[in-house]
Enzyme design. Structure first.
Site, PDB file in Angstrom:
ATOM      1  N   GLY A 122      17.395 -36.435  -0.710  1.00 32.00           N
ATOM      2  CA  GLY A 122      17.694 -37.814  -1.186  1.00 32.00           C
ATOM      3  C   GLY A 122      16.406 -38.566  -0.778  1.00 32.00           C
ATOM      4  O   GLY A 122      15.559 -38.275  -0.138  1.00 32.00           O
ATOM      5  N   ARG A 124      21.077 -19.669  -8.035  1.00 31.55           N
ATOM      6  CA  ARG A 124      22.154 -18.913  -8.919  1.00 31.55           C
ATOM      7  C   ARG A 124      21.591 -19.175 -10.609  1.00 31.55           C
ATOM      8  O   ARG A 124      22.149 -18.495 -11.357  1.00 31.55           O
ATOM      9  CB  ARG A 124      23.466 -19.686  -8.758  1.00 31.55           C
ATOM     10  CG  ARG A 124      23.178 -21.123  -8.953  1.00 31.55           C
ATOM     11  CD  ARG A 124      24.614 -21.894  -8.627  1.00 31.55           C
ATOM     12  NE  ARG A 124      24.646 -23.295  -9.024  1.00 31.55           N
ATOM     13  CZ  ARG A 124      24.062 -24.328  -8.061  1.00 31.55           C
ATOM     14  NH1 ARG A 124      23.519 -23.607  -6.963  1.00 31.55           N
ATOM     15  NH2 ARG A 124      23.927 -25.416  -8.564  1.00 31.55           N
ATOM     16  N   CYS A 149      -0.495  -0.024   7.590  1.00 27.05           N
ATOM     17  CA  CYS A 149      -1.018   0.382   6.101  1.00 27.05           C
ATOM     18  C   CYS A 149      -2.294   0.924   6.240  1.00 27.05           C
ATOM     19  O   CYS A 149      -2.551   1.864   5.556  1.00 27.05           O
ATOM     20  CB  CYS A 149      -0.897  -0.605   5.308  1.00 27.05           C
ATOM     21  SG  CYS A 149       0.994  -1.159   5.051  1.00 27.05           S
ATOM     22  N   LEU A 207      15.603 -39.139   3.499  1.00 34.86           N
ATOM     23  CA  LEU A 207      14.697 -38.093   3.833  1.00 34.86           C
ATOM     24  C   LEU A 207      13.413 -37.899   3.400  1.00 34.86           C
ATOM     25  O   LEU A 207      12.553 -37.467   4.089  1.00 34.86           O
ATOM     26  CB  LEU A 207      15.603 -36.671   3.979  1.00 34.86           C
ATOM     27  CG  LEU A 207      15.139 -35.609   4.779  1.00 34.86           C
ATOM     28  CD1 LEU A 207      14.792 -36.052   6.079  1.00 34.86           C
ATOM     29  CD2 LEU A 207      16.279 -34.271   4.530  1.00 34.86           C
ATOM     30  N   GLU A 220       0.960  -1.232   0.153  1.00 34.82           N
ATOM     31  CA  GLU A 220       0.126  -0.003   0.043  1.00 34.82           C
ATOM     32  C   GLU A 220       0.968   1.256   0.008  1.00 34.82           C
ATOM     33  O   GLU A 220       0.557   2.270  -0.716  1.00 34.82           O
ATOM     34  CB  GLU A 220      -1.098  -0.047   1.226  1.00 34.82           C
ATOM     35  CG  GLU A 220      -1.841  -1.116   1.164  1.00 34.82           C
ATOM     36  CD  GLU A 220      -1.256  -2.392   2.162  1.00 34.82           C
ATOM     37  OE1 GLU A 220      -2.282  -3.051   2.781  1.00 34.82           O
ATOM     38  OE2 GLU A 220      -0.105  -2.630   1.957  1.00 34.82           O
TER      39      GLU A 220
END
Length: 371
Positions: free
Chosen positions: A297, A210, A87, A300, A52
């Protein structure tokens, strides 16, 4: 049909996705009484102006009056002093005549108070336009505020027959450069990235953003029960990024060595001597993680699915058949292999799209996001 100005506000909010965490991604469009758009803005980095305020500044910079204007905003204007001021008060002071908002703010510090203050000041308030789209943009914020948990999205890159690596562990690269760049865009919007120590030891990844431009690097959370993370791991090379390591046993010497590299180590064992994943999720929410992006992997991944700690899958399928190899997740059912297909983990397709030569599937666990 959704009002065109709310569509523009939602588009502005999308520009905040990679920028605003842990704050929600919000967009705001100001429209003069004659229907002319006079200002647009989106939430900035935490501590910076909200949508806002940016829209009001945009109008002022172009010499446009906002008296009697309508503000289209994708979330209830805040009503508390946090990193910035309220706001709703800024809109009232500026002379805004009407606010059209997609959703109430689930933050208990707001939760309708912004609307109340606006109405008390004579500002007309309308709620509901673009609600579904706004909720999806901020599903992690709603999850953290309502459930006290991050929204957990598990990313997997696999062949068409569901293999994530060869039997010897080789996995670079199954999917195309376009899919990898798209995956980095999902990394960039996350509150944190989660992986396991097995991935760190086997691949030594940086797990940063990246492939696309970004102004922030999400923190990295690491499940490492026995503090096996090498102190020279490449994950420590990302400038300014926080690294949170969750362990299951205390080892003061190893912890000190990792903390010397800038990591924060917490010990959270469960009854089996592994990291208590549910407790870790609550801790990540306390660290203001809205969306947790998992790149791990099969072990997990299996543990997270088995313990009900995943909300949706972000799956990239390459047009390749590998045959024997590693799967997406191991032992996802607590009692071993299923005997009945009706016991399978049910998902709902949310989006299917071609990304380069690959297919991207966003699939949500059935019944999730009912908040």
């Amino acid at each position: 049909m959704l009002h065109a100005m709310m569509q523009l506000a939602l588009e502005a909010a999308r520009h905040a996705l990679r920028l605003s965490p842990p704050n929600p991604a919000v967009g705001c469009v100001l429209v003069a009484p004659d229907g002319t758009m006079i200002g647009v803005g989106h939430t900035q980095r935490a501590g910076g102006p909200h949508a806002e305020i940016m829209a009001l500044r945009d109008a002022a910079q172009h010499g446009r009056s906002v008296q009697g204007a309508t503000a289209y905003v994708t979330l209830e204007p805040c009503a508390h002093h946090g990193r910035t001021g309220p706001c709703c008060d800024a809109l009232i002071a500026a002379g805004i005549g009407k606010v059209v908002a997609s959703l109430p703010d689930p933050n208990p510090l707001v939760a309708g108070q912004g609307f109340e203050r606006l109405r008390a000041a004579g500002v007309e308030v309308e709620v509901g336009a673009g609600a579904d789209e706004a909720h999806e943009l901020n599903i992690g914020f709603f999850s953290r505020m309502v459930r006290g948990l991050p929204w957990v999205r598990m990313k997997v890159a696999a062949s068409l027959d569901g293999r994530t690596a060869l039997e010897n562990g080789t996995s670079q690269w199954i999917t195309s450069p376009a899919a990898r760049a798209d995956g980095h865009a999902w990394r960039a919007r996350a509150g944190a990235i989660l992986t396991g120590v097995g991935t760190v030891i086997e691949d030594d990844p940086r797990l940063d953003v990246r492939e696309i431009e970004t102004e922030r690097q999400p923190p990295l959370a690491l499940v490492d029960s026995h503090l096996q993370t090498p102190v020279d791991a490449r994950l420590f090379e990302v400038p300014g990024r926080e690294v949170w390591i969750y362990a299951a046993r205390r080892d003061p010497a190893r912890a000190a060595a990792l903390e010397a590299r800038g990591a924060h180590v917490r010990c959270m064992p469960d009854d089996t001597g592994k990291v208590a994943l549910a407790e870790m999720m609550r801790d990540l929410a306390q660290r203001e993680v809205n969306e947790l992006h998992v790149e791990a992997g099969h072990k997990l991944n299996g543990s997270l699915l088995r313990e009900g700690q995943v909300d949706e899958l972000l799956l990239y399928l390459a047009p390749k058949l590998i045959g024997d190899g590693l799967g997406m997740a191991s032992r996802i059912h607590a009692h071993g292999p299923l005997n009945m297909l009706s016991d399978a983990l049910s998902l709902e397709f949310r989006n299917v799209e071609a990304i380069g030569t690959d297919l991207r599937i966003l699939a949500r666990l059935a019944g999730r996001a009912a908040f």
